[in-house]
Design an enzyme around this catalytic site. Structure first.
Site, short mmCIF file in Angstrom:
data_model
loop_
_atom_site.label_atom_id
_atom_site.label_comp_id
_atom_site.label_asym_id
_atom_site.label_seq_id
_atom_site.Cartn_x
_atom_site.Cartn_y
_atom_site.Cartn_z
N CYS A 8 -62.01 36.07 -7.95
CA CYS A 8 -63.31 35.51 -7.58
C CYS A 8 -64.32 36.65 -7.59
CB CYS A 8 -63.27 34.77 -6.25
SG CYS A 8 -63.04 35.80 -4.79
N CYS A 80 -63.81 30.78 -8.80
CA CYS A 80 -65.25 30.52 -8.72
C CYS A 80 -65.83 30.61 -10.13
CB CYS A 80 -65.96 31.46 -7.75
SG CYS A 80 -66.20 33.14 -8.31
N CYS A 87 -64.80 37.25 -16.26
CA CYS A 87 -63.43 37.72 -16.16
C CYS A 87 -62.94 38.27 -17.50
CB CYS A 87 -62.51 36.60 -15.70
SG CYS A 87 -60.91 37.19 -15.17
#
Length: 132
Positions: A8, A80, A87
Site C-alpha cells: 500500500c 490501495c 507498484c
C-alpha cells in the site's frame, strides 16, 4: 510455502493488517511480507484493531519496496489504488492481485468513530484473505 507481498502507500494500516491476518490465518502455508510505496510508521489504531482479534502486529515494521528489490514472490497484492499505479514488477513471475480498501488512517471523528473505520477495513481484509 507461498511468498506473498502486500503493498500500500504508507505501509501503516491496510498492508500491515493484511500481513498480520495472513500470517495468522495462513498458518505455515505462507511467508508473508508488507511494504509501502512511501512508508511511514504503523498506525496505533491498526495495532489496536488487530489486538481485538488477539493478533499482535506491534512488532511489525513499516518498510519501503526497496527492501524487497530482487526478491521473488508468488503473489504481489496491492491493497490501495495509488500503490497499484506505482507498484514495480518483481522477478519470479509474481501473480499481481489488487484489493482496493479505503484508507482508515484518513478517518475523522472521535477515536471510537475512527476505530469503527479501522474495524470495518480490517474485517473486509479478513474476508478477502479467507477467500484467497
Amino acid at each position: 510455502m507461498k511468498r506473498v507481498l502486500f503493498v500500500c502507500t504508507g505501509n501503516s494500516c491496510r498492508s500491515q493488517m493484511a500481513e498480520g491476518l495472513l500470517k495468522h490465518l495462513g498458518d505455515e502455508r505462507f511467508e508473508v511480507f508488507s511494504a509501502g510505496t512511501n512508508p511511514s510508521t504503523i498506525h496505533p489504531l491498526a495495532i489496536k484493531a488487530m489486538q481485538e482479534l488477539e493478533m499482535d502486529i506491534s512488532g511489525q515494521a513499516s518498510k519501503g519496496l526497496a527492501v524487497f528489490s530482487g526478491k521473488a514472490f508468488d503473489n504481489l497484492i496491492t491493497v490501495c489504488d495509488l500503490a497499484r499505479e506505482s507498484c514495480p514488477v518483481f522477478p519470479g513471475g509474481a501473480l499481481p492481485l489488487h484489493w482496493s480498501f479505503e484508507d482508515p488512517a484518513g478517518a475523522d471523528g472521535s477515536e471510537e468513530e475512527r476505530m469503527g473505520v479501522f474495524r470495518r477495513v480490517r474485517d473486509k481484509i479478513r474476508r478477502q484473505i479467507e477467500q484467497f
